[in-house]
Write a protein that holds these residues in place. Sequence first.
Motif, PDB file in Angstrom:
ATOM      1  N   UNK A   1      -8.992   6.612   6.661  1.00 40.67           N
ATOM      2  CA  UNK A   1      -9.127   6.760   5.214  1.00 40.67           C
ATOM      3  C   UNK A   1      -7.794   6.396   4.571  1.00 40.67           C
ATOM      4  N   UNK A   2      -7.870   5.880   3.348  1.00 39.32           N
ATOM      5  CA  UNK A   2      -6.690   5.693   2.503  1.00 39.32           C
ATOM      6  C   UNK A   2      -6.862   6.586   1.274  1.00 39.32           C
ATOM      7  N   UNK A   3      -5.926   7.489   1.048  1.00 39.30           N
ATOM      8  CA  UNK A   3      -5.979   8.351  -0.138  1.00 39.30           C
ATOM      9  C   UNK A   3      -4.834   7.983  -1.066  1.00 39.30           C
ATOM     10  N   UNK A   4      -5.159   7.960  -2.356  1.00 41.64           N
ATOM     11  CA  UNK A   4      -4.182   7.604  -3.387  1.00 41.64           C
ATOM     12  C   UNK A   4      -3.332   8.837  -3.688  1.00 41.64           C
ATOM     13  N   UNK A   5      -2.024   8.741  -3.418  1.00 42.04           N
ATOM     14  CA  UNK A   5      -1.160   9.911  -3.418  1.00 42.04           C
ATOM     15  C   UNK A   5      -0.614  10.355  -4.772  1.00 42.04           C
ATOM     16  N   UNK A   6      -0.358   9.484  -5.744  1.00 38.78           N
ATOM     17  CA  UNK A   6       0.386   9.928  -6.938  1.00 38.78           C
ATOM     18  C   UNK A   6      -0.309  10.973  -7.799  1.00 38.78           C
TER      19      UNK A   6
ATOM     20  N   UNK B   1       0.827  -1.207   0.000  1.00 42.15           N
ATOM     21  CA  UNK B   1       0.000   0.000   0.000  1.00 42.15           C
ATOM     22  C   UNK B   1       0.866   1.264   0.000  1.00 42.15           C
ATOM     23  N   UNK B   2       2.037   1.175  -0.648  1.00 42.63           N
ATOM     24  CA  UNK B   2       2.964   2.302  -0.621  1.00 42.63           C
ATOM     25  C   UNK B   2       2.411   3.550  -1.306  1.00 42.63           C
ATOM     26  N   UNK B   3       1.503   3.382  -2.256  1.00 46.82           N
ATOM     27  CA  UNK B   3       0.969   4.534  -2.977  1.00 46.82           C
ATOM     28  C   UNK B   3      -0.160   5.236  -2.222  1.00 46.82           C
ATOM     29  N   UNK B   4      -0.491   4.738  -1.055  1.00 47.03           N
ATOM     30  CA  UNK B   4      -1.618   5.289  -0.289  1.00 47.03           C
ATOM     31  C   UNK B   4      -1.137   5.898   1.026  1.00 47.03           C
ATOM     32  N   UNK B   5      -1.823   6.964   1.402  1.00 42.52           N
ATOM     33  CA  UNK B   5      -1.566   7.576   2.710  1.00 42.52           C
ATOM     34  C   UNK B   5      -2.758   7.278   3.615  1.00 42.52           C
ATOM     35  N   UNK B   6      -2.472   6.783   4.788  1.00 48.46           N
ATOM     36  CA  UNK B   6      -3.540   6.499   5.738  1.00 48.46           C
ATOM     37  C   UNK B   6      -3.731   7.686   6.667  1.00 48.46           C
ATOM     38  N   UNK B   7      -4.964   8.111   6.792  1.00 49.93           N
ATOM     39  CA  UNK B   7      -5.315   9.216   7.679  1.00 49.93           C
ATOM     40  C   UNK B   7      -6.438   8.755   8.600  1.00 49.93           C
ATOM     41  N   UNK B   8      -6.279   9.001   9.864  1.00 45.06           N
ATOM     42  CA  UNK B   8      -7.303   8.647  10.849  1.00 45.06           C
ATOM     43  C   UNK B   8      -7.950   9.942  11.331  1.00 45.06           C
TER      44      UNK B   8
END
Length: 259
Positions: free
Chosen positions: A121-126, A85-92
């Motif tokens: 949440x997981x947001x797609x960063x690229x 899941x390296x392309x995603x940022x996890x935010x709580x």
Amino acid sequence: MKTKRLIIITAITALGIVVFSACAPATPTESAPQPTQTPYVIVVTPTAAEVTTTSEPSAQVAPTTEAAPSNEAPKFFREEFDGDLDAYEQTLWTGRFGKDEIYTEEGKLKVRLNAMYLAPYLTYEPHTYTDVRLEVTAENLAYNDNHITLVCRYDEELGWYEFSIGSNGLFRINYYDNVLVKGHVRLWNGGSNDIKMGRQINKVTAECIGTQLSLYVNDVLLKTVEHKDLKEGRVGFGVSSIDSFPVNVDFEYFDISQP
């Protein structure tokens, strides 16, 4: 008298000789031999002509090179959770870290929430997106008290749009205003019999097109609302627990496509 006649005859005879001599053909005079000229002999030796061969230009063949693998992350694709899941940022957004687990296993993304009011949440960063279509399939495996959420136009400074369905049959479309309200602004909420309640699999779809925000469940349109504040941002998805835990949800895929 006789003597005079003799003189006349003699004179006539002499005159005749002179005339005869003048009229007689001239005897050819042998001229001095001319020097013999050596004839000039011109010998022409055939010489092989040098032939210049003009070859047709050969087509230049570009060297074959293997295309280098691109390291750029795709923009429109279906994430099937076969890797990391390296392309995603996890935010709580609510709750405490350490009470949630998010990991991939057997081609699924597994979310495990062990406290109330957790909202990771997981947001797609690229990439960022303007108009976009998002879709997930999510299976509820525990309590019937959770929300599956899709997010578009996520901007940390401005806010984002949320599309959520609850395993209890309710749904909502919210605008998180991070400028003035610093919280959620409800754009619509309601209920639908098209949401499969309990331990079921639901397909959730959201479209952000211009100012129109649309929520679908299991290919049925639930609601379209209008909002103009956000134009572009990242995309993502998440799960939230409400009054009960554990919340266990498995995602089969996350699809990002052009509407």
